[in-house]
Every structure is written in structure tokens, then in C-alpha cells.
Design a protein around this motif. Structure first.
Motif: not given
Length: 559
Positions: A356-380, A432-436
Motif C-alpha cells: 500500500k502506497h503511504i506517501r511520496d516523501i518530499p525530496n530536493s531532486n532525483r534520488p539514486f541510491s538509499l541506505t537506512a541509518i535507523d527507523t526514522d532516518c535514511i540517506a539518499a 553523519l555530519n558530512g565530515k570526510t
């Protein structure tokens, strides 16, 4: 066994005379004093017996060599060349009837030059190789012990750092909330105080009218009372009108708090701080060859045999508004499924596991790859837009944008770090702050997908149709290639470090053994696969999510 202190002369002992031995007869296995040694040598039967000093005997007294037949108790004085065994005279008619006279020789002839025999040399070589093997195993286990200790320290630091980060973040949220409370409380209080001051001023003015009315009644003339009554009444009506206006504007501001549902669900759902898992991977030690089977040692950990892996279809469903292949999919711990539609509408979509489709999550552009960080947090990642985002899926306003130096494609989360495939740079490791934190120098010109475990990185190279496994520092462990799997795209890994691999043009899903030496095809075009792309393995639920064809997704239970 002879005494550790002194060895008595056997012959003297027979005569009940206590005397220390000076020599030892290796045939009679008895000690002799000087007098008895001379007598022993003078006898024809024992003249050729080998005598050694007691000091030399001390070197071999703990070596147990049975000189008598274990079956008949007789002396081992014969040797059967056919069966390669020492025997007594009773063994010959009972056990060696078929052996020829040339096969059975005296033990003296058989033992001639025994110290230069190939059997002894083989034994010495085997012992030496076994010692080396044992030392090698000891060294391997010492390293493993050190690694386990390091893992324990790393986990302790992760727990401490996580707790510290949570505390600091909660402190920050608390300060922000208290400042907001202070501001709103001040505003509410200011409004009430303002009206309260106005009412108190009105009270004084009405009290003043009351006093004027009493004084007018007592001392003024009838004319003054008559006119004053009307004037004071007008003033009072004015005050009453003002009071009614203020009362009409009254509002009672009650200050309340609604705790963010993420924090509430955290307290309700987080039953433990984390989970300590022990993954057992097979370890093969390359040992030196030994002549005997007992010296051929291998150490194996427990690992699942991929030939026993099978999939059971749970659900298939179409993806709303998608006419292209899904490039990324993840199954979250609460069973929600997030998908990236890079080649289609560019949507980030959320479904439940019933399709069942729940919703489209607002995003800033076309997402390619995803990874789960925790239950409520992902990275794209956003591919050629050269940035990625860390997104809170329950709060659209909470997201962090991280700029990359070039196109960024595959992404994987592991141990508080993100591993990102950045074109012309390599695999970039960041917090997770984006620091290399580190950049692994690998040619990623044909790499679009990546997955990780605590100690390994896996990625597919579409240019060479290969799967690569390397350490987290970039040292290559193995490379896999199979002609039956073409256009390698999505991949995921299970708890045993077995790799699930999608072949887009070969239309198959394959599992590769953790050491890259074996594989098993799980699904093919006969199962409905048609240009598959994205795959995700949920370790907690042992479930595979597969974009098995354009605009469709399938869920499989692994067993």
C-alpha cells in the motif's frame, strides 16, 4: 617407571641388595651397577645388548616404547614386512599364516640402521611441520584474540560516543525548548499584566466616583446633586463600557507541551541501547603439508552453506506512477519500504509491506541510491547533482545536505559512518555530519552500487561485470566474475557475509558465498525477473526486497 632420584641396580635388587645403577640396558630395560654390568656383558645371551649411561637414559625415560606384544605379552622379536608390524612368535601362526618366510624377519635385522631410516626422517619432518602448524594456529588465534579485544574497545567507544551524542543533542533540544517556553510564557504574562494594570486603574477611578458621589450627597446643594448625578452617571457608563470592552477581549492562555513523537516513540520502542552480535566467518589457515593425517589441520568457523539458501515469495506489487526501474530500495525495521525512482518520476516513495502506497516523501531532486541509518532516518544520493541528503522520514524539515566533489552514486551506512561512491575520487567515508573521515582510493568509474559490513566493503563494477570484496581500508580480499551474470547492478549482504547480486540483462538474482568461491542462482526470468536493478536484504527479518521488473517490487522470505 624408574625413580626420578636414583635408579637401582636390578640384579642387586633381586638379591635384596640396594645399589645404584651406573648403566642402563635398553633391551632388558633394567639398570646395572658396575659389577653387574660386567657380568651382564660376559653372558652370551646379553653380550650384544646396548648399554647406555644413566644420564642418557634420563633423556628417554619418559618415552614409552612397548617391547612386548600387546596381545600375547611375548617379546617383539620378529617383524612382518608385508604388514609393516613388529610381532611375537605367537602372532606368526595365528595372524600371519599367509606371510612368506621372506616377509617375516628378525627384529634385529629390521632395526638395523633405524636411526637413518626414511620412516624416522618422515616422522621428524611431520613433527616439525606439525609444530609449525600449531605455532601458526597459535599466532592466528592470538591475532584473533587481539582483534576481539579491539572490537570490544571499539564497541565500548561507540556506545559511549553514541550516548554522549544523544545527551548533547537532547541538551540542545532542551535548551531550545526552554528558550521557546520562556518567550511564550513572557508573552502570555505580559498580556495578562497589561490588562490587570488597566483594571486596577479602572478600579481606582470607579472608587473615586464612589467617593465623589458620597461627598456630593452630604454637602452639595440639590442643584449640584441633580446635575452631578447625571455627570457622574455618564462617567460611570463610560467606565462600564470600557470594562465590557476589556472583558470581551479576555483570553485565557494555557501553556502546554507536546513532546515530539520521535522522542516518545524512542522511549516506547527502544527496549535496549543496541544489540551485540557475533558474526562467525570461516577462517582457513594455510598450513604446511604433513605426512600423517593428524597433522593436516584446518580451522573453520560456522557459516551458512549457500546451497541451502532458498527464497519464498511473500508479496508482489506495482509501484504507483513508476514506469522505470527502481534504483534503490530499503526495508526499515518497522516494515516500511522506501524506494528511489531516479530514472522515472524522480520520487522518493514510502510503502508498507502489504504494497500500500503511504506517501511520496518530499525530496530536493532525483534520488539514486538509499541506505537506512535507523527507523526514522535514511540517506539518499542524487547522482549527477553531486550531493547527498540525510533525511528524517517522519519530519520533512529535518534533513542535512552534504555536497560531494563529483557525481555520487552508491551509498551504504555502517557503524556511524557513510560509505559513498564518488566519481573520479573513490569511496568516500564520512560521519553523519558530512565530515570526510577517509577516502579509499579505488577506481569507481564503473561502480554504481555498494554495500558494507563491519569489516568489509562490497561493490559491483558494471564495466568488467565483477563483484569486489575489500577490507574497510581498501585491501582487496576477492573478486567474483561469472559469465552467467551480466550487467551487475544492485547488491546486498547477509549476516554471514554472503552477497546477493542482481544481473540486470541476465535477469537473475544470485547469492555468492562469503569467500567469493561459490554461487547459487536463486531467481531467474522464469520467476518473472525482467531487467531487475535494486535489491536490499533486511538482516533482522531475513527478507529480500527486489525491484524485479519495471514499476514492480517483490518481497521474499529467506530460509
Amino acid at each position: 617407571m624408574a625413580s626420578k632420584l636414583n635408579i637401582s641396580c636390578g640384579s642387586c635388587g633381586y638379591e635384596e641388595i640396594s645399589k645404584n645403577a651406573k648403566k642402563w640396558c635398553t633391551i632388558c630395560e633394567e639398570g646395572f651397577c658396575e659389577d653387574c654390568e660386567r657380568y651382564h656383558k660376559s653372558m652370551k645371551l646379553s653380550r650384544d645388548h646396548k648399554m647406555i649411561s644413566i644420564e642418557d637414559y634420563r633423556q628417554i625415560e619418559n618415552i614409552s616404547v612397548n617391547l612386548n606384544c600387546e596381545i600375547h605379552g611375548k617379546k617383539l622379536d620378529l617383524y612382518c614386512k608385508k604388514h609393516d608390524i613388529a610381532v611375537c612368535v605367537v602372532c606368526i601362526p595365528l595372524e600371519h599364516k599367509s606371510c612368506s618366510s621372506s616377509d617375516v624377519i628378525s627384529i634385529d635385522d629390521a632395526t638395523e640402521n633405524a636411526k637413518q631410516s626414511s620412516a624416522l626422517l618422515d616422522l621428524e619432518g611431520t613433527i616439525s611441520a606439525t609444530i609449525d602448524n600449531v605455532k601458526h594456529c597459535i599466532k592466528n588465534r592470538e591475532i584473533a584474540l587481539k582483534n576481539v579485544d579491539q572490537d570490544e574497545q571499539t564497541i565500548r567507544k561507540t556506545i559511549t560516543d553514541t550516548r554522549k551524542n544523544i545527551n548533547e543533542y537532547l541538551d540542545k533540544l532542551e535548551r531550545k525548548l526552554l528558550l521557546d517556553l520562556k518567550s511564550k510564557h513572557g508573552n502570555c504574562k505580559s498580556k495578562i499584566v497589561k490588562i490587570l494594570n488597566q483594571l486596577r486603574q479602572m478600579e481606582k477611578e470607579v472608587e473615586k466616583l464612589k467617593e465623589q458621589t458620597l461627598q456630593m450627597k452630604r454637602f452639595a446643594s440639590d442643584l449640584q446633586v441633580f446635575l452631578g448625578t447625571r455627570q457622574l452617571n455618564q462617567s460611570l457608563c463610560k467606565q462600564i463600557g470600557s470594562l465590557k470592552g476589556k472583558i470581551r477581549d479576555y483570553t485565557n492562555n494555557n501553556i502546554e507541551i507536546e513532546v515530539n513523537h520521535v522522542i516518545s516513540s524512542f522511549m516506547n520502542e527502544a527496549k535496549q541501547f543496541g544489540e551485540i552480535r557475533v558474526s562467525e566467518a570461516m577462517v582457513e589457515l594455510q598450513l604446511k603439508d604433513a605426512k600423517i593425517d593428524q597433522a593436516q589441520i584446518q580451522i573453520h568457523g560456522l557459516s551458512q552453506n549457500i546451497q541451502n539458501v532458498s527464497l519464498k515469495l511473500k508479496q508482489k506489487f506495482d509501484i504507483k506512477g513508476s514506469e522505470k526501474k527502481i534504483t534503490g530500495c530499503i526495508v526499515l525495521p518497522d516494515n516500511r519500504i522506501i524506494m528511489a525512482d531516479y530514472y522515472g518520476g524522480g520520487n522518493l516513495m514510502e510503502y508498507n509491506n502489504d504494497g500500500k502506497h503511504i506517501r511520496d516523501i518530499p525530496n530536493s531532486n532525483r534520488p539514486f541510491s538509499l541506505t537506512a541509518i535507523d527507523t526514522d532516518c535514511i540517506a539518499a544520493t542524487y547522482g549527477d547533482k553531486q550531493y547527498l541528503e540525510i533525511i528524517n522520514t517522519t519530519c520533512n524539515s529535518e534533513r542535512k545536505k552534504v555536497q560531494c566533489s563529483n557525481h555520487c552514486w552508491g551509498i551504504s551506512y555502517q557503524d556511524q559512518k557513510l560509505y559513498v561512491v564518488v566519481f573520479q575520487q573513490g569511496i568516500v567515508v564520512m560521519d553523519l555530519n558530512g565530515k570526510t573521515l577517509n577516502t579509499i582510493d579505488i577506481d569507481v568509474s564503473g561502480v554504481f552500487n555498494i554495500t558494507t559490513t563491519s569489516d568489509r566493503i562490497y561493490y559491483t563494477d558494471t564495466d568488467s561485470d565483477t563483484v569486489h570484496c575489500c577490507s574497510v581500508t581498501g585491501q582487496e580480499i576477492w573478486v567474483f566474475k561469472d559469465q552467467s551474470i551480466s550487467c551487475l547492478v544492485g547488491l546486498s549482504v547477509d549476516m554471514n557475509q554472503n552477497v546477493f547480486l542482481v544481473g540486470q540483462t541476465s535477469n537473475n538474482l544470485t547469492v555468492i558465498q562469503h569467500d567469493g568461491k561459490d554461487r547459487k542462482v536463486l531467481l531467474t526470468g522464469r520467476d518473472g525477473l525482467e531487467y531487475p536493478f535494486a535489491v536490499n536484504y533486511n538482516k533482522q527479518k531475513k527478507m529480500i526486497c527486489l525491484g524485479y521488473k519495471t514499476g514492480s517490487l517483490a518481497l521474499y522470505q529467506m530460509s
